[in-house]
Design an enzyme around this catalytic site. Structure first.
Site, PDB file in Angstrom:
ATOM      1  N   SER A 134      52.070  31.588  54.750  1.00 38.77           N
ATOM      2  CA  SER A 134      50.935  31.007  55.478  1.00 38.77           C
ATOM      3  C   SER A 134      49.652  31.405  54.766  1.00 38.77           C
ATOM      4  CB  SER A 134      50.900  31.552  56.912  1.00 38.77           C
ATOM      5  OG  SER A 134      49.651  31.269  57.516  1.00 38.77           O
ATOM      6  N   TYR A 147      50.609  38.239  63.266  1.00 39.61           N
ATOM      7  CA  TYR A 147      51.104  37.118  62.460  1.00 39.61           C
ATOM      8  C   TYR A 147      50.735  37.310  60.979  1.00 39.61           C
ATOM      9  CZ  TYR A 147      51.940  32.265  61.029  1.00 39.61           C
ATOM     10  OH  TYR A 147      52.402  31.139  60.392  1.00 39.61           O
TER      11      TYR A 147
HETATM   12  P1  NAD Z   1      58.278  25.260  64.922  1.00 38.26           P
HETATM   13  O1  NAD Z   1      58.107  26.181  66.095  1.00 38.26           O
HETATM   14  O2  NAD Z   1      57.990  23.804  65.098  1.00 38.26           O
HETATM   15  O3  NAD Z   1      59.725  25.438  64.315  1.00 38.26           O
HETATM   16  C1  NAD Z   1      60.261  26.705  64.057  1.00 38.26           C
HETATM   17  C2  NAD Z   1      61.752  26.630  64.228  1.00 38.26           C
HETATM   18  O4  NAD Z   1      62.269  27.940  63.971  1.00 38.26           O
HETATM   19  C3  NAD Z   1      62.187  26.254  65.659  1.00 38.26           C
HETATM   20  O5  NAD Z   1      63.232  25.299  65.609  1.00 38.26           O
HETATM   21  C4  NAD Z   1      62.684  27.575  66.248  1.00 38.26           C
HETATM   22  O6  NAD Z   1      63.717  27.372  67.216  1.00 38.26           O
HETATM   23  C5  NAD Z   1      63.180  28.276  64.992  1.00 38.26           C
HETATM   24  N1  NAD Z   1      63.203  29.722  65.141  1.00 38.26           N
HETATM   25  C6  NAD Z   1      62.202  30.539  65.558  1.00 38.26           C
HETATM   26  N2  NAD Z   1      62.626  31.804  65.592  1.00 38.26           N
HETATM   27  C7  NAD Z   1      63.922  31.786  65.191  1.00 38.26           C
HETATM   28  C8  NAD Z   1      64.908  32.789  65.042  1.00 38.26           C
HETATM   29  N3  NAD Z   1      64.671  34.075  65.335  1.00 38.26           N
HETATM   30  N4  NAD Z   1      66.126  32.430  64.584  1.00 38.26           N
HETATM   31  C9  NAD Z   1      66.397  31.148  64.306  1.00 38.26           C
HETATM   32  N5  NAD Z   1      65.520  30.147  64.460  1.00 38.26           N
HETATM   33  C10 NAD Z   1      64.290  30.474  64.896  1.00 38.26           C
HETATM   34  O7  NAD Z   1      57.352  25.887  63.758  1.00 38.26           O
HETATM   35  P2  NAD Z   1      56.722  25.266  62.411  1.00 38.26           P
HETATM   36  O8  NAD Z   1      55.292  24.975  62.639  1.00 38.26           O
HETATM   37  O9  NAD Z   1      57.598  24.223  61.839  1.00 38.26           O
HETATM   38  O10 NAD Z   1      56.743  26.595  61.516  1.00 38.26           O
HETATM   39  C11 NAD Z   1      57.730  26.849  60.547  1.00 38.26           C
HETATM   40  C12 NAD Z   1      57.234  27.932  59.614  1.00 38.26           C
HETATM   41  O11 NAD Z   1      56.003  27.527  59.026  1.00 38.26           O
HETATM   42  C13 NAD Z   1      56.953  29.278  60.304  1.00 38.26           C
HETATM   43  O12 NAD Z   1      57.405  30.327  59.466  1.00 38.26           O
HETATM   44  C14 NAD Z   1      55.446  29.310  60.424  1.00 38.26           C
HETATM   45  O13 NAD Z   1      54.939  30.625  60.441  1.00 38.26           O
HETATM   46  C15 NAD Z   1      55.053  28.565  59.166  1.00 38.26           C
HETATM   47  N6  NAD Z   1      53.714  27.992  59.224  1.00 38.26           N
HETATM   48  C16 NAD Z   1      53.408  27.033  60.142  1.00 38.26           C
HETATM   49  C17 NAD Z   1      52.107  26.514  60.161  1.00 38.26           C
HETATM   50  C18 NAD Z   1      51.713  25.449  61.142  1.00 38.26           C
HETATM   51  O14 NAD Z   1      50.499  25.210  61.268  1.00 38.26           O
HETATM   52  N7  NAD Z   1      52.634  24.779  61.809  1.00 38.26           N
HETATM   53  C19 NAD Z   1      51.149  26.988  59.261  1.00 38.26           C
HETATM   54  C20 NAD Z   1      51.506  27.978  58.333  1.00 38.26           C
HETATM   55  C21 NAD Z   1      52.802  28.477  58.326  1.00 38.26           C
END
Ligand code: NAD
Length: 250
Positions: A134, A147
């Site tokens: 991130s 985070y």
């Molecule tokens: P999301 O919540 O839409 O999807 C995350 C998925 O991970 C979900 O299906 C959830 O069930 C699964 N998950 C969470 N904890 C888990 C665990 N302990 N074991 C197995 N599965 C688990 O999130 P997203 O926005 O797609 O984020 C995905 C990644 O991208 C994350 O690492 C997040 O930190 C990173 N990220 C997201 C953003 C954003 O703005 N969306 C920005 C920077 C980084």
């Protein structure tokens, strides 16, 4: 057929990665702890003729990670550590429980899955680990104490893995998204700004100089590039995709 393991593959960015690699003909194993979403996605992809398998797994639980990696074939080509959770709070408003919870998923989850994947990447005579990091890893975002700590660790683990396994032809890189519109963002707004979701969504979108949030498919496209032959010279690198958030000053 090349094989890829994607954690958190049933929603948001992970879902876009799972769908893209399925469409491109990879053998896809996607892990998630959300059983309903995972099963529904597996059925959808299988109906489209994809070789995609959903494996129920909490990435923070080493025994579960070992069990699901044990169900995969001996070799894999790529691991994408994408599963992650968020938290709002500064140093004073972050509880010990929240700090531990974020660490367990965002840091230990990457450790567990990467450790389980290494023997399979070695058996493959090389391969790739891509970590979803991130922009929070490299800049001071307000109220993201826990985070940011976890994403800083993801960046450090990326460099460490890249260094230690370069001689095994295993490369390791990370991608640092800015705000991407996923259920992660919607859930965050619903939890932290109830009743003000629309206003806050627009405010968050406007913080990217490009004027919008990213799309999960845009992150998946970067993963696909990093997994291609054309990217075979890239290891130990961090790729921001953030609509100008880090690089452009107002
Ligand atoms: P999301 O919540 O839409 O999807 C995350 C998925 O991970 C979900 O299906 C959830 O069930 C699964 N998950 C969470 N904890 C888990 C665990 N302990 N074991 C197995 N599965 C688990 O999130 P997203 O926005 O797609 O984020 C995905 C990644 O991208 C994350 O690492 C997040 O930190 C990173 N990220 C997201 C953003 C954003 O703005 N969306 C920005 C920077 C980084």
């Amino acid at each position: 057929m090349k094989s890829i393991v994607i954690t958190g593959g049933a929603s948001g960015i992970g879902l876009a990665i799972t769908e893209l690699f399925s469409k491109k003909g990879f053998r896809v194993f996607f892990l998630d702890y959300h059983s309903e979403n995972g099963k529904a996605l597996e059925e959808k992809l299988k109906n489209q003729g994809a070789h995609a398998s959903f494996l129920l797994c909490d990435v923070s639980a080493l025994d579960q990670v070992k069990a699901v990696f044990g169900q995969m074939p001996g070799k894999i080509d790529i691991l994408v550590n994408n599963a992650g959770i968020s938290h709002i709070g500064n140093l004073e408003t972050t509880s010990e429980e929240d700090l531990d919870r974020l660490f367990q998923v965002n840091v230990k989850g990457v450790f567990n899955c990467s450790q389980a994947a290494i023997p399979k990447l070695k058996a493959n005579q090389g391969g790739l680990i891509i970590n979803i990091c991130s922009v929070a890893a490299t800049m001071g975002l307000s109220d993201r104490f826990a985070y940011s700590m976890t994403k800083g660790a993801v960046l450090s683990m990326t460099l460490s893995i890249a260094r230690d396994y370069v001689a095994d032809q295993i490369r390791c890189n990370c991608i640092s998204p800015g705000r991407v519109h996923t259920p992660f963002v919607d859930g965050f707004l619903a939890k932290n700004y109830p009743g003000q979701e629309k206003e806050m969504f627009e405010k968050l979108a406007a913080t990217q100089p490009i004027g919008r949030m990213g799309k999960p498919e845009e992150i998946a496209a970067m993963v696909y590039y990093l997994a291609s032959e054309e990217a075979s010279f890239i290891t130990g690198s961090n790729f921001p995709i953030d609509g100008g958030f880090l690089g452009l000053k107002a």
